[in-house]
Scaffold this active site. Structure first.
Site, PDB file in Angstrom:
ATOM      1  NE  ARG A   8      49.333   3.645  -2.560  1.00  0.00           N
ATOM      2  CZ  ARG A   8      50.475   3.281  -3.122  1.00  0.00           C
ATOM      3  NH1 ARG A   8      51.601   3.307  -2.440  1.00  0.00           N
ATOM      4  NH2 ARG A   8      50.501   2.875  -4.373  1.00  0.00           N
ATOM      5  CE1 TYR A  52      43.956   9.374  -2.928  1.00  0.00           C
ATOM      6  CE2 TYR A  52      45.636   8.075  -1.822  1.00  0.00           C
ATOM      7  CZ  TYR A  52      44.748   8.235  -2.865  1.00  0.00           C
ATOM      8  OH  TYR A  52      44.636   7.266  -3.808  1.00  0.00           O
ATOM      9  CE  LYS A  86      46.524  -0.111  -1.835  1.00  0.00           C
ATOM     10  NZ  LYS A  86      46.374  -1.317  -2.649  1.00  0.00           N
ATOM     11  CG  HIS A 104      48.662  -4.879  -4.266  1.00  0.00           C
ATOM     12  ND1 HIS A 104      49.491  -4.089  -5.029  1.00  0.00           N
ATOM     13  CD2 HIS A 104      47.459  -4.255  -4.273  1.00  0.00           C
ATOM     14  CE1 HIS A 104      48.815  -3.039  -5.472  1.00  0.00           C
ATOM     15  NE2 HIS A 104      47.584  -3.115  -5.030  1.00  0.00           N
ATOM     16  CB  SER A 151      49.195   0.812  -8.539  1.00  0.00           C
ATOM     17  OG  SER A 151      49.024   0.490  -7.191  1.00  0.00           O
ATOM     18  CB  CYS A 153      49.215  -3.452 -13.966  1.00  0.00           C
ATOM     19  SG  CYS A 153      50.695  -2.437 -14.111  1.00  0.00           S
ATOM     20  CG  ASP A 202      43.727  -2.966  -3.982  1.00  0.00           C
ATOM     21  OD1 ASP A 202      44.416  -2.861  -5.016  1.00  0.00           O
ATOM     22  OD2 ASP A 202      44.023  -2.392  -2.919  1.00  0.00           O
ATOM     23  NE  ARG A 211      42.826   5.831  -6.325  1.00  0.00           N
ATOM     24  CZ  ARG A 211      43.474   4.666  -6.379  1.00  0.00           C
ATOM     25  NH1 ARG A 211      42.855   3.530  -6.160  1.00  0.00           N
ATOM     26  NH2 ARG A 211      44.752   4.637  -6.679  1.00  0.00           N
TER      27      ARG A 211
HETATM   28  P1  GTP Z   1      45.177  -0.275  -8.086  1.00  0.00           P
HETATM   29  O1  GTP Z   1      43.702  -0.277  -7.802  1.00  0.00           O
HETATM   30  O2  GTP Z   1      45.782   1.105  -8.076  1.00  0.00           O
HETATM   31  O3  GTP Z   1      45.966  -1.238  -7.250  1.00  0.00           O
HETATM   32  O4  GTP Z   1      45.379  -0.751  -9.627  1.00  0.00           O
HETATM   33  P2  GTP Z   1      44.628  -1.844 -10.524  1.00  0.00           P
HETATM   34  O5  GTP Z   1      45.592  -2.966 -10.791  1.00  0.00           O
HETATM   35  O6  GTP Z   1      43.286  -2.200 -10.017  1.00  0.00           O
HETATM   36  O7  GTP Z   1      44.493  -1.056 -11.876  1.00  0.00           O
HETATM   37  P3  GTP Z   1      43.245  -0.814 -12.796  1.00  0.00           P
HETATM   38  O8  GTP Z   1      42.424  -2.049 -13.057  1.00  0.00           O
HETATM   39  O9  GTP Z   1      42.540   0.401 -12.316  1.00  0.00           O
HETATM   40  O10 GTP Z   1      44.134  -0.497 -14.113  1.00  0.00           O
HETATM   41  C1  GTP Z   1      43.563   0.103 -15.133  1.00  0.00           C
HETATM   42  C2  GTP Z   1      44.538   0.354 -16.266  1.00  0.00           C
HETATM   43  O11 GTP Z   1      44.946  -0.864 -16.884  1.00  0.00           O
HETATM   44  C3  GTP Z   1      43.802   1.151 -17.309  1.00  0.00           C
HETATM   45  O12 GTP Z   1      44.714   2.006 -17.957  1.00  0.00           O
HETATM   46  C4  GTP Z   1      43.282   0.053 -18.239  1.00  0.00           C
HETATM   47  O13 GTP Z   1      42.984   0.545 -19.491  1.00  0.00           O
HETATM   48  C5  GTP Z   1      44.461  -0.905 -18.229  1.00  0.00           C
HETATM   49  N1  GTP Z   1      44.061  -2.303 -18.540  1.00  0.00           N
HETATM   50  C6  GTP Z   1      43.367  -3.145 -17.749  1.00  0.00           C
HETATM   51  N2  GTP Z   1      43.197  -4.348 -18.354  1.00  0.00           N
HETATM   52  C7  GTP Z   1      43.820  -4.260 -19.534  1.00  0.00           C
HETATM   53  C8  GTP Z   1      44.029  -5.192 -20.616  1.00  0.00           C
HETATM   54  O14 GTP Z   1      43.615  -6.345 -20.596  1.00  0.00           O
HETATM   55  N3  GTP Z   1      44.746  -4.730 -21.694  1.00  0.00           N
HETATM   56  C9  GTP Z   1      45.232  -3.447 -21.747  1.00  0.00           C
HETATM   57  N4  GTP Z   1      45.919  -3.091 -22.834  1.00  0.00           N
HETATM   58  N5  GTP Z   1      45.055  -2.561 -20.756  1.00  0.00           N
HETATM   59  C10 GTP Z   1      44.368  -2.958 -19.672  1.00  0.00           C
HETATM   60 MN    MN Z   2      42.110  -1.392  -8.437  1.00  0.00          MN
HETATM   61 MN    MN Z   3      46.098  -1.390  -5.048  1.00  0.00          MN
END
Ligand code: GTP
Ligand code: MN
Ligand code: MN
Length: 583
Positions: free
Chosen positions: A73, A201, A210, A230, A252, A254, A281, A370
């Site tokens: 993005r 993209y 989005k 979100h 994102s 997290c 999402d 992705r």
């Molecule tokens: P977008 O799809 O971009 O909006 O982001 P998202 O919030 O869906 O992120 P996603 O679930 O893909 O985030 C993955 C990241 O968070 C990876 O680095 C994981 O290892 C980390 N992660 C997810 N859950 C946990 C958790 O409970 N503990 C820790 N330490 N890391 C976590």
């Molecule tokens: Mn996601």
């Molecule tokens: Mn997202």
């Protein structure tokens, strides 16, 4: 006749106008059928837009490689074009609508010469849901059409609904010449219109996601009294068979997709707990007649980050990806399977740019590579994702990466306090991400890149849901990312996060008393289930501890942040910050 005839007339007129401007070789109206999808795939395999993968291990799955300069993005080229700059707010880049149209229309002139122009009617949300909204995307990218088919309810039923309602979001997209100098993503919320050029993209080109479901929809939601967020939506079923739905906003990367597909750890599984995925999402929520907030996932698929998705972190996502998936910018193994860092098996032969893999060139898969896949393929897919009424939300959760200070979980005292907790949300950057360690970036409600209007007005809109008769969800804040002195995560996370959701549900059901602290309610001693948890009781105490001095400083920072939105910031929110500060 009335609006019925005129709605498709308006659509036809717009399609004609766009064709005159962009001069495509042909125009195709998409019906969303299997046969149409098969034809698109054939076309893209022939042109090289899609590459075949191992048909045995990954049936009907393909790889797309985007231009190396077009992989994410582009926030600095993304504009919200309201007549008044103040209405877009300091949280958005702004351009006056007339100037924006002139600038981008000049780039659309002749942009589709020699290409096919696709007209994609789509519906965000279950086709018969009153919460759902429709749009039409015009694009010259078959890759966009294929992705829209997985991510939205696309084709004939959406067109029929548009004909009935006479209202839809107009999205115009062309891949253009991919020159970053001629790339813009512009939103015209008052006109329910989006124009995007110069990028193929996902986030810039799949306009239903989005651009429509967050930026335009948040604007519409404010006017019509609902929320476009979100957030993931997850259903938690306890051993008695009762289900609670939780919506959670994390920035994102997290952990939204992870939490949405959580797999209970052994103790919970044996006790009979189940987790159901409604969305990973985006969440649209509207007050129902019963005063509760009812939510739908406007999407029909997942457009998730591939790296880090492995058997240890998200086995449900891996299972979802077993067939009928499109991979974008991943690496490939010698036997033609998609590969990325963190997958945990196999090794890359070719990197995301199609070069023989060489560690000297950096990661094999692009860090933002992705997958696109239908939500129904997820083993925990919730059938109620198709319910027209949506699902009732029991709890809203905010969270981010906070290596220090912020406890594992706390509950806001009431709705207004919860809105403050969401507004103050932030995530600390890591050295890997920015070079600056421990810098806190505020990302209110995880909507900083996606709110289509002034954040101050957005907070006021959130506050407005607290009215007589409302049965609002409780609001919580979580932090899976606290680190110890050695920089290790203190909380095991992933499946173990169900322990925290379990406590939230006990609070909702009035079964846990909690312990009052100045920042909110934390689990009282013994309330968080720690049976079989592999960390020391002292660590759990640390994770739940509220550091008063640290919070005084944090609340001062939050005050400065709220002040950056100037006089439009609601007094109620400032007063709430003061109340917590004084507590
Ligand atoms: P977008 O799809 O971009 O909006 O982001 P998202 O919030 O869906 O992120 P996603 O679930 O893909 O985030 C993955 C990241 O968070 C990876 O680095 C994981 O290892 C980390 N992660 C997810 N859950 C946990 C958790 O409970 N503990 C820790 N330490 N890391 C976590
Ligand atoms: Mn996601
Ligand atoms: Mn997202």
């Amino acid at each position: 006749m009335g609006s019925q005839g005129s709605s498709l007339e308006a659509l036809n007129r717009w399609v004609d106008d766009v064709a005159r401007l962009t001069e495509p070789a042909s125009v195709v109206w998409c019906d969303g059928s299997d046969a149409e999808y098969a034809r698109l795939v054939e076309t893209m395999l022939a042109s090289g837009d899609l590459l075949p993968l191992n048909e045995k291990t990954n049936p009907r799955s393909y790889l797309h490689r985007s231009h190396p300069s077009d992989v994410a993005r582009v926030e600095h080229l993304t504009f919200v074009c309201t007549p008044e700059q103040d209405d877009a707010g300091p949280n958005n880049h702004w351009m006056a609508p007339a100037e924006a149209h002139a600038k981008i229309d000049a780039l659309f002139e002749g942009a589709m010469r020699g290409r096919t122009m696709y007209v994609i009617p789509y519906c965000m949300g279950p086709i018969d849901s009153p919460i759902a909204r429709c749009g039409v995307e015009i694009t010259d990218s078959p890759y966009v059409v294929a992705n829209m088919r997985i991510m939205t309810r696309m084709g004939a039923p959406a067109l029929a609904r548009i004909e009935r309602e006479g209202r839809f979001v107009k999205g115009l997209h062309s891949t253009g010449d991919l020159d970053p100098e001629r790339r813009f993503i512009m939103h015209f919320p008052d006109e329910l219109a989006i124009k995007s050029i110069g990028s193929g993209y996902g986030g810039n080109a799949l306009l239903g996601k989005k651009c429509h479901a967050l930026r335009i929809a948040s604007h519409q939601a404010r006017r019509e009294g609902w929320l476009a967020e979100h957030m993931l939506i997850v259903g938690i079923e306890n051993p008695k068979g009762e289900k609670h739905y939780i919506a959670a906003a994390f920035p994102s990367a997290c952990g939204k997709t992870n939490l949405a597909m959580l797999i209970p750890t052994e103790g919970y599984r044996e006790a009979g707990w189940k987790v159901w995925t409604v969305g990973d999402d985006i969440c649209w929520m509207t007050p129902g007649e019963d005063g509760r907030l009812w939510a739908i996932n406007p999407e029909a698929g997942y457009f998730g980050v591939a790296p880090g998705t492995g058997a240890n972190t998200n086995p449900a996502a891996l299972e979802t990806l077993g067939h009928d998936a499109i991979f974008t910018n991943t690496a490939v193994t010698a036997d033609g399977r998609p590969w990325w860092e963190g997958l945990g098996e196999g090794e890359p032969k070719t990197d995301w740019q199609g070069r023989p893999f060489d560690a000297a060139n950096g990661p094999a898969a692009h860090p933002n590579s992705r997958f696109t896949v239908s939500a129904r393929q997820c083993p925990s897919w919730a059938p109620e994702s198709e319910d027209a009424a949506g699902v009732p939300i029991s709890a809203i959760v905010f969270g981010g990466r906070r290596p220090s200070l912020v406890p594992l979980v706390f509950e806001a005292k009431d709705w207004a306090h919860g809105v403050l907790v969401g507004a103050a949300m932030g995530s600390e950057t890591t050295a890997a991400a920015t070079g600056a360690v421990g810098v806190l970036r505020r990302d209110s409600m995880a909507m900083k890149p996606f709110c289509g209007y002034n954040f101050a007005d957005y907070f006021a809109h959130w506050l407005s849901f607290d009215k007589p008769g409302a049965k609002l969800p409780r609001i919580f804040h979580v932090n899976w990312f606290r680190k110890d002195a050695d920089g290790r995560f203190m909380w095991p996370g992933y499946g173990e996060n169900l322990r925290v959701l379990d406590w939230m549900i006990q609070r909702v059901e009035g079964l846990a008393k909690g312990e009052d602290t100045p920042i909110g309610i934390v689990p009282a001693a013994g309330e968080l289930n720690t049976d079989g948890l592999a960390i020391a009781p002292a660590t759990v105490d640390d994770l739940l501890h509220v550091d008063i001095d640290g919070w005084v400083e944090e609340l001062n920072h939050i005050g400065l942040y709220l002040d950056t939105y100037g006089p439009r910031m609601p007094e109620r929110l400032k007063a709430e910050r003061q109340r917590v500060s004084d507590a």
